[in-house]
Scaffold this motif. Structure first.
Motif, PDB file in Angstrom:
ATOM      1  N   LYS A   1       0.836  -1.215   0.000  1.00 58.28           N
ATOM      2  CA  LYS A   1       0.000   0.000   0.000  1.00 58.28           C
ATOM      3  C   LYS A   1       0.862   1.253   0.000  1.00 58.28           C
ATOM      4  O   LYS A   1       0.624   2.190  -0.761  1.00 58.28           O
ATOM      5  CB  LYS A   1      -0.906   0.031   1.237  1.00 58.28           C
ATOM      6  CG  LYS A   1      -2.151  -0.782   1.077  1.00 58.28           C
ATOM      7  CD  LYS A   1      -3.075  -0.611   2.277  1.00 58.28           C
ATOM      8  CE  LYS A   1      -4.253  -1.566   2.107  1.00 58.28           C
ATOM      9  NZ  LYS A   1      -5.048  -1.708   3.330  1.00 58.28           N
TER      10      LYS A   1
ATOM     11  N   LEU B   1       2.503   1.661  -3.424  1.00 59.35           N
ATOM     12  CA  LEU B   1       1.595   2.149  -4.464  1.00 59.35           C
ATOM     13  C   LEU B   1       1.281   3.629  -4.252  1.00 59.35           C
ATOM     14  O   LEU B   1       1.181   4.397  -5.212  1.00 59.35           O
ATOM     15  CB  LEU B   1       0.301   1.328  -4.454  1.00 59.35           C
ATOM     16  CG  LEU B   1       0.442  -0.140  -4.875  1.00 59.35           C
ATOM     17  CD1 LEU B   1      -0.870  -0.895  -4.648  1.00 59.35           C
ATOM     18  CD2 LEU B   1       0.880  -0.257  -6.340  1.00 59.35           C
TER      19      LEU B   1
ATOM     20  N   ASP C   1       3.910   5.862  -5.709  1.00 63.39           N
ATOM     21  CA  ASP C   1       4.250   5.564  -7.106  1.00 63.39           C
ATOM     22  C   ASP C   1       5.576   4.834  -7.247  1.00 63.39           C
ATOM     23  O   ASP C   1       6.352   5.100  -8.164  1.00 63.39           O
ATOM     24  CB  ASP C   1       4.333   6.867  -7.929  1.00 63.39           C
ATOM     25  CG  ASP C   1       2.968   7.280  -8.400  1.00 63.39           C
ATOM     26  OD1 ASP C   1       2.151   6.381  -8.679  1.00 63.39           O
ATOM     27  OD2 ASP C   1       2.696   8.496  -8.444  1.00 63.39           O
TER      28      ASP C   1
ATOM     29  N   ILE D   1      -1.007  -7.628  -6.514  1.00 62.52           N
ATOM     30  CA  ILE D   1      -0.716  -6.204  -6.312  1.00 62.52           C
ATOM     31  C   ILE D   1      -1.957  -5.366  -6.640  1.00 62.52           C
ATOM     32  O   ILE D   1      -2.298  -4.423  -5.916  1.00 62.52           O
ATOM     33  CB  ILE D   1       0.498  -5.774  -7.170  1.00 62.52           C
ATOM     34  CG1 ILE D   1       1.746  -6.506  -6.655  1.00 62.52           C
ATOM     35  CG2 ILE D   1       0.705  -4.274  -7.116  1.00 62.52           C
ATOM     36  CD1 ILE D   1       2.966  -6.383  -7.535  1.00 62.52           C
ATOM     37  N   GLU D   2      -2.669  -5.746  -7.696  1.00 60.96           N
ATOM     38  CA  GLU D   2      -3.887  -5.006  -8.050  1.00 60.96           C
ATOM     39  C   GLU D   2      -4.975  -5.159  -6.990  1.00 60.96           C
ATOM     40  O   GLU D   2      -5.750  -4.245  -6.737  1.00 60.96           O
ATOM     41  CB  GLU D   2      -4.405  -5.432  -9.429  1.00 60.96           C
ATOM     42  CG  GLU D   2      -3.538  -4.929 -10.594  1.00 60.96           C
ATOM     43  CD  GLU D   2      -3.149  -3.457 -10.464  1.00 60.96           C
ATOM     44  OE1 GLU D   2      -4.047  -2.620 -10.279  1.00 60.96           O
ATOM     45  OE2 GLU D   2      -1.933  -3.138 -10.517  1.00 60.96           O
TER      46      GLU D   2
ATOM     47  N   ARG E   1      -4.148  -2.618  -4.531  1.00 63.04           N
ATOM     48  CA  ARG E   1      -4.449  -1.272  -5.051  1.00 63.04           C
ATOM     49  C   ARG E   1      -5.934  -0.954  -4.881  1.00 63.04           C
ATOM     50  O   ARG E   1      -6.309   0.176  -4.551  1.00 63.04           O
ATOM     51  CB  ARG E   1      -4.053  -1.161  -6.529  1.00 63.04           C
ATOM     52  CG  ARG E   1      -4.039   0.288  -7.037  1.00 63.04           C
ATOM     53  CD  ARG E   1      -3.920   0.396  -8.558  1.00 63.04           C
ATOM     54  NE  ARG E   1      -2.706  -0.208  -9.103  1.00 63.04           N
ATOM     55  CZ  ARG E   1      -1.519   0.393  -9.144  1.00 63.04           C
ATOM     56  NH1 ARG E   1      -1.393   1.613  -8.675  1.00 63.04           N
ATOM     57  NH2 ARG E   1      -0.477  -0.220  -9.650  1.00 63.04           N
TER      58      ARG E   1
ATOM     59  N   LEU F   1      -6.924   0.802  -1.694  1.00 62.11           N
ATOM     60  CA  LEU F   1      -6.373   2.108  -1.307  1.00 62.11           C
ATOM     61  C   LEU F   1      -7.482   3.129  -1.097  1.00 62.11           C
ATOM     62  O   LEU F   1      -8.415   3.206  -1.895  1.00 62.11           O
ATOM     63  CB  LEU F   1      -5.429   2.640  -2.398  1.00 62.11           C
ATOM     64  CG  LEU F   1      -4.077   1.959  -2.576  1.00 62.11           C
ATOM     65  CD1 LEU F   1      -3.281   2.667  -3.680  1.00 62.11           C
ATOM     66  CD2 LEU F   1      -3.276   1.954  -1.281  1.00 62.11           C
TER      67      LEU F   1
END
Ligand code: ADP
Ligand code: MG
Length: 481
Positions: free
Chosen positions: A61, A64, A67, A288-289, A292, A295
């Protein structure tokens, strides 16, 4: 000679998992000493660490949100050193292949332009125990409760050029981890700790100077003071023709000075090697998605949305989005008021935060709710009361005397908008100020404000100021009475 400060920060964030990073022991703060360290945390022979997935999700988290690159494959390593609070003789950390690398954040120091600060890496590691000196005569106690608590170490590029920028960076990361709910970031309890690397170089030089690493900085204020002290110490030494030693220095808040703790160890002193008990951590795109998707709206996004949706200045939007709780309070106030978001911003930032500060309370402890503040805003917007009277109502709400409408009714604070009534106040004041009235008529127009003040006073602040203005102007233009 002009010197340029160069500063890089290493921030240790304690992750808010329920259990340790490699065991099922609880991470709860404040338990009795040595009741929360299990055989894995103290590294008894034959035990095996098992990675806590929640800690991994939290690290991703953060990655991400800044960036950064999330490593598809990262490796846990043993960092070997001896210390009484580290019974295993090594700390499990990440070295060559950290889970997060190459990110950045935007900071804005007080009164300066926004600036990008690079984040070199963020890696997962376990915390050590604690030595306790208080209450032991000629001995030290060892409390291993903290051993194995998950940490995310966030390492910045040496991109900061003043203590002010370092603080702004630190606050940005602090806000971010709290938004992400990956840490309570409580500095008193050590959940958010910072080491500052500080050096100076002649202005214009490209090579960095030799740095000192400052430890034990447990408040924003101390970080700023310690850095400024250290910068001056290095400048004084260099100007006296001396050399700076690369070393670890301890900040003493009582004396406001830094002093040498030890020469700086090199990475090869730690004999890092991959931990044979832990498999490399492999992550795929889908995983990973999925992180995301969890978030929340991030501080920067919220700030920009506040500017766009509510027409707030960058400064106001920055203050109001500085914590999720404050932002939520503000938005709930706007909804409850059904009126001017700018008016709400002024009141939340001014009267409300002011009153909270005075009593050392946080926004979540506010005795007045957003609904109550919103209702008060509505009464200003519909001209039931003036802004000035609203302050009186706010103070009464703060003292739990009821909601805005109840207080306005009970104290008879409703604004006078009846033209006749206002005209009566005007007539009285002009009568009592015959001399000033004459001066006004002979050209001393500044007195207009004086009359308005007197009229408002006579109405005990309840006359509608716009109406007073218009009616008074009309009266003064008309035939002299
Ligand atoms: P270590 O792991 O030995 O502490 P790193 O190279 O990882 O050293 O750097 C640690 C921190 O020091 C980083 O935040 C980096 O930006 C900062 N840093 C490196 N060189 C300097 C320097 N000359 N002056 C100030 N900060 C520096
Ligand atoms: Mg370091």
């Amino acid at each position: 000679m002009d010197w340029e400060p160069v500063i890089g920060l290493e921030i240790h964030v304690q992750l808010a998992t329920k259990s340790k990073i490699f065991s099922g022991a609880s991470t709860r703060y404040g338990a009795e000493a040595n009741t929360q360290a299990c055989d894995v945390d103290v590294g008894l022979p034959g035990v095996l660490p098992v990675l806590n997935e929640e800690a991994v999700r939290m690290a991703i988290k953060l990655g991400l949100a800044i960036d950064a690159t999330i490593a598809r494959r990262s490796v846990f390593a043993r960092k070997n050193y001896f210390y009484p609070d580290l019974p295993k003789g090594y700390q499990i950390s990440q070295y060559e292949l950290p889970i997060v690398s190459r990110g950045y954040v935007e900071i804005q120091a007080d009164g300066e332009e926004p600036k990008i600060i690079g984040v070199t890496r963020a890696h997962l590691e376990e915390d050590a125990g604690k030595s306790v000196h208080e209450g032991f005569a000629s001995m030290s106690g060892i409390d291993l409760n903290r051993a194995g608590t998950p940490l995310l170490e966030i390492v910045s590029e040496p991109d900061m050029r003043s203590a002010k920028e370092a603080i702004a960076y630190m606050k940005t990361i602090h806000t971010l981890v709290r938004y992400l709910e990956i840490s309570d970031a409580n500095m008193q309890e050590g959940s958010f700790r910072c080491d500052a690397n500080v050096s100076v170089r002649p202005k214009g030089a490209t090579a960095f100077g030799t740095r000192a690493e400052l430890k034990n900085l447990n408040s924003f204020r101390f970080v700023e003071r310690a850095i400024n002290y250290e910068l001056q110490r290095q400048i004084d030494m260099l100007e006296a023709g001396e050399r700076i030693l690369q070393e670890t220095r301890l900040y003493d808040a009582n004396k406001n000075e830094t002093r040498s703790m030890r020469g700086k160890e090199e990475a090869n002193d730690y004999r890092y090697f991959p931990d044979p008990d832990l498999l490399p951590l492999e992550l795929d795109e889908r995983y990973i998605e999925s992180v995301r998707a969890e978030l929340p709206e991030l501080p920067r996004q919220k700030k920009l949305r506040f500017m766009a949706d509510y027409d707030l200045s960058a400064y106001d939007a920055g203050v109001l989005s500085s914590s999720r709780e404050l932002a939520d309070f503000y938005e709930a106030t706007v909804r409850a008021s059904g009126s001017d978001p700018k008016l709400c911003a002024n009141w939340v930032m001014g009267d409300l935060l002011g009153a909270l500060n005075k009593e050392g309370k946080s926004i979540t402890e506010s005795p007045v709710s957003p609904t109550m503040v919103g209702a008060l805003m509505a009464r200003i917007a519909d001209n039931t009361i003036s802004g000035k009277i609203a302050k009186e109502v706010f103070e009464a709400m703060w003292r739990s005397e009821g909601d805005a409408d109840a207080i306005i009714a009970a104290k008879g604070l409703k604004q006078v908008t009846d033209t006749r009534a206002i005209e009566r106040f005007i007539d009285e004041v002009l009568e009592e100020n015959a001399e000033q009235l004459a001066q006004y008529r002979s050209g001393k127009e500044k007195l207009f404000g004086h009359f308005v003040g007197q009229i408002l006073k006579k109405s005990r602040g309840k006359a509608n100021p716009q109406q007073v203005n218009t009616l008074l102007r009309k009266k003064l233009k008309g035939p002299s009475s």
